[in-house]
Design a protein around this motif. Structure first.
Motif, PDB file in Angstrom:
ATOM      1  N   TYR A 120      32.340  43.533  45.852  1.00 23.34           N
ATOM      2  CA  TYR A 120      33.328  43.760  44.866  1.00 23.34           C
ATOM      3  C   TYR A 120      33.126  42.947  43.543  1.00 23.34           C
ATOM      4  O   TYR A 120      32.499  42.121  43.472  1.00 23.34           O
ATOM      5  CB  TYR A 120      34.841  43.511  45.230  1.00 23.34           C
ATOM      6  CG  TYR A 120      35.164  42.053  45.685  1.00 23.34           C
ATOM      7  CD1 TYR A 120      35.575  41.002  44.899  1.00 23.34           C
ATOM      8  CD2 TYR A 120      34.599  41.489  47.161  1.00 23.34           C
ATOM      9  CE1 TYR A 120      35.559  39.542  45.313  1.00 23.34           C
ATOM     10  CE2 TYR A 120      34.826  40.057  47.248  1.00 23.34           C
ATOM     11  CZ  TYR A 120      35.191  39.368  46.558  1.00 23.34           C
ATOM     12  OH  TYR A 120      35.474  37.932  46.760  1.00 23.34           O
ATOM     13  N   GLU A 121      33.919  43.333  42.519  1.00 29.09           N
ATOM     14  CA  GLU A 121      33.909  42.556  41.268  1.00 29.09           C
ATOM     15  C   GLU A 121      35.038  42.170  40.954  1.00 29.09           C
ATOM     16  O   GLU A 121      36.122  42.994  40.917  1.00 29.09           O
ATOM     17  CB  GLU A 121      33.197  43.266  40.321  1.00 29.09           C
ATOM     18  CG  GLU A 121      31.628  43.845  40.394  1.00 29.09           C
ATOM     19  CD  GLU A 121      31.089  44.702  39.234  1.00 29.09           C
ATOM     20  OE1 GLU A 121      31.983  44.859  38.215  1.00 29.09           O
ATOM     21  OE2 GLU A 121      30.307  45.558  39.458  1.00 29.09           O
ATOM     22  N   THR A 122      35.283  40.925  40.339  1.00 23.86           N
ATOM     23  CA  THR A 122      36.798  40.496  40.133  1.00 23.86           C
ATOM     24  C   THR A 122      36.834  41.002  38.717  1.00 23.86           C
ATOM     25  O   THR A 122      36.070  41.355  37.850  1.00 23.86           O
ATOM     26  CB  THR A 122      36.632  38.951  40.300  1.00 23.86           C
ATOM     27  OG1 THR A 122      35.724  38.570  39.451  1.00 23.86           O
ATOM     28  CG2 THR A 122      36.218  38.411  41.718  1.00 23.86           C
ATOM     29  N   PRO A 123      38.382  40.891  38.188  1.00 26.55           N
ATOM     30  CA  PRO A 123      38.618  41.310  36.971  1.00 26.55           C
ATOM     31  C   PRO A 123      37.989  40.247  35.981  1.00 26.55           C
ATOM     32  O   PRO A 123      37.905  39.245  36.238  1.00 26.55           O
ATOM     33  CB  PRO A 123      40.214  41.231  37.219  1.00 26.55           C
ATOM     34  CG  PRO A 123      40.645  41.272  38.388  1.00 26.55           C
ATOM     35  CD  PRO A 123      39.371  40.570  39.055  1.00 26.55           C
ATOM     36  N   ARG A 124      37.914  40.964  34.631  1.00 21.42           N
ATOM     37  CA  ARG A 124      37.105  40.089  33.749  1.00 21.42           C
ATOM     38  C   ARG A 124      38.239  39.027  33.192  1.00 21.42           C
ATOM     39  O   ARG A 124      37.753  37.893  32.973  1.00 21.42           O
ATOM     40  CB  ARG A 124      37.004  40.819  32.646  1.00 21.42           C
ATOM     41  CG  ARG A 124      35.810  41.876  32.970  1.00 21.42           C
ATOM     42  CD  ARG A 124      35.329  42.391  31.597  1.00 21.42           C
ATOM     43  NE  ARG A 124      34.103  43.258  32.042  1.00 21.42           N
ATOM     44  CZ  ARG A 124      34.078  44.638  31.679  1.00 21.42           C
ATOM     45  NH1 ARG A 124      35.040  45.195  31.150  1.00 21.42           N
ATOM     46  NH2 ARG A 124      33.093  45.179  32.100  1.00 21.42           N
ATOM     47  N   HIS A 125      39.586  39.350  33.207  1.00 24.14           N
ATOM     48  CA  HIS A 125      40.612  38.182  32.744  1.00 24.14           C
ATOM     49  C   HIS A 125      41.763  38.093  33.727  1.00 24.14           C
ATOM     50  O   HIS A 125      42.114  39.169  34.163  1.00 24.14           O
ATOM     51  CB  HIS A 125      41.205  38.943  31.370  1.00 24.14           C
ATOM     52  CG  HIS A 125      42.077  37.881  30.775  1.00 24.14           C
ATOM     53  ND1 HIS A 125      43.263  37.353  31.218  1.00 24.14           N
ATOM     54  CD2 HIS A 125      41.639  36.941  29.827  1.00 24.14           C
ATOM     55  CE1 HIS A 125      43.616  36.319  30.457  1.00 24.14           C
ATOM     56  NE2 HIS A 125      42.907  36.070  29.625  1.00 24.14           N
ATOM     57  N   PRO A 126      41.625  36.900  34.483  1.00 27.49           N
ATOM     58  CA  PRO A 126      42.260  36.777  35.648  1.00 27.49           C
ATOM     59  C   PRO A 126      43.990  36.745  35.362  1.00 27.49           C
ATOM     60  O   PRO A 126      44.357  36.987  36.474  1.00 27.49           O
ATOM     61  CB  PRO A 126      41.898  35.506  36.073  1.00 27.49           C
ATOM     62  CG  PRO A 126      41.431  34.651  34.903  1.00 27.49           C
ATOM     63  CD  PRO A 126      40.905  35.663  34.095  1.00 27.49           C
ATOM     64  N   TRP A 127      44.386  36.506  34.269  1.00 27.08           N
ATOM     65  CA  TRP A 127      45.918  36.481  34.308  1.00 27.08           C
ATOM     66  C   TRP A 127      46.532  37.439  33.302  1.00 27.08           C
ATOM     67  O   TRP A 127      47.480  36.852  32.619  1.00 27.08           O
ATOM     68  CB  TRP A 127      46.190  34.858  33.733  1.00 27.08           C
ATOM     69  CG  TRP A 127      45.568  33.969  34.504  1.00 27.08           C
ATOM     70  CD1 TRP A 127      44.421  32.976  34.202  1.00 27.08           C
ATOM     71  CD2 TRP A 127      45.862  33.588  35.780  1.00 27.08           C
ATOM     72  NE1 TRP A 127      44.008  32.315  35.330  1.00 27.08           N
ATOM     73  CE2 TRP A 127      45.034  32.523  36.295  1.00 27.08           C
ATOM     74  CE3 TRP A 127      46.780  34.032  36.758  1.00 27.08           C
ATOM     75  CZ2 TRP A 127      44.910  31.908  37.523  1.00 27.08           C
ATOM     76  CZ3 TRP A 127      46.634  33.500  38.125  1.00 27.08           C
ATOM     77  CH2 TRP A 127      46.001  32.473  38.329  1.00 27.08           C
ATOM     78  N   LYS A 128      46.322  38.547  33.493  1.00 26.79           N
ATOM     79  CA  LYS A 128      47.064  39.796  32.262  1.00 26.79           C
ATOM     80  C   LYS A 128      48.008  39.841  33.406  1.00 26.79           C
ATOM     81  O   LYS A 128      48.057  40.465  34.598  1.00 26.79           O
ATOM     82  CB  LYS A 128      46.244  40.633  32.131  1.00 26.79           C
ATOM     83  CG  LYS A 128      44.940  40.210  30.993  1.00 26.79           C
ATOM     84  CD  LYS A 128      44.464  41.446  30.529  1.00 26.79           C
ATOM     85  CE  LYS A 128      43.479  41.260  29.356  1.00 26.79           C
ATOM     86  NZ  LYS A 128      42.851  42.239  28.705  1.00 26.79           N
ATOM     87  N   ALA A 129      49.418  39.805  32.853  1.00 22.54           N
ATOM     88  CA  ALA A 129      50.637  40.122  33.731  1.00 22.54           C
ATOM     89  C   ALA A 129      50.677  41.591  34.184  1.00 22.54           C
ATOM     90  O   ALA A 129      51.122  42.022  35.277  1.00 22.54           O
ATOM     91  CB  ALA A 129      51.719  39.639  32.846  1.00 22.54           C
TER      92      ALA A 129
END
Length: 161
Positions: free
Chosen positions: A11-20
């Motif tokens: 898997y690939e993690t999201p680019r920005h970790p804290w978007k509500a």
């Protein structure tokens, strides 16, 4: 090919970790499909991202090459149960993460009525009570191919209250 003993992330993690808004959407999908953690969701998103990238690459091709490559992609996705046989590359681009998650064995066991809840479906699978084509499957994330829906069997009966 690489070293077979070396495990790689699926898997690939999201680019920005804290978007509500993304966090809320992820949490809603995890609850709806009974996922254990966000890695399972990110794995489905990565699969979808790769499929859509293949479909976008088709728009660059022309002639016979495009037709043959598009047909191969559509046949593979049809076999996976994601699109119809007469789909186009545009239909592939319309796929969502929900389409991938709907084909998981955990979701299928719940939708077929073998379990009362999505979490009970996961428990039945991990405890080894679910068979697909007479093979015991212990992975809730097993992707059910087209035609295998009718071959899903549960070894125990759930009492109806």
């Amino acid at each position: 090919m690489g070293d077979p003993k070396r495990q790689r992330k699926q898997y690939e993690t999201p680019r920005h970790p804290w978007k509500a808004d993304r966090l809320a959407a992820e949490l809603q999908l995890i609850g709806e499909y009974g996922l254990r953690n966000k890695r399972e969701l990110w794995r489905a998103e990565t699969i979808l991202r790769k499929i859509r990238a293949q479909a976008r690459a088709l728009f660059v091709l022309t002639g016979e090459k495009r037709i043959s490559e598009e047909r191969k992609l559509i046949q593979r996705l049809h076999k996976m149960g994601l699109v119809d046989e007469d789909a186009t590359a545009d239909d592939v681009l319309k796929l969502t993460v929900r389409d991938i998650l709907e084909r998981r064995l955990q979701t299928m066991v719940y939708k077929l009525g073998y379990a009362k809840t999505i979490h009970q479906a996961r428990q039945l699978i991990t405890h080894g009570h679910v068979y697909v084509r007479d093979m015991k499957i212990r992975s809730p994330s097993y992707h059910v191919m087209r035609g295998e829906e009718s071959l899903i069997k549960v070894a125990i009966q759930i009492p109806v209250e």
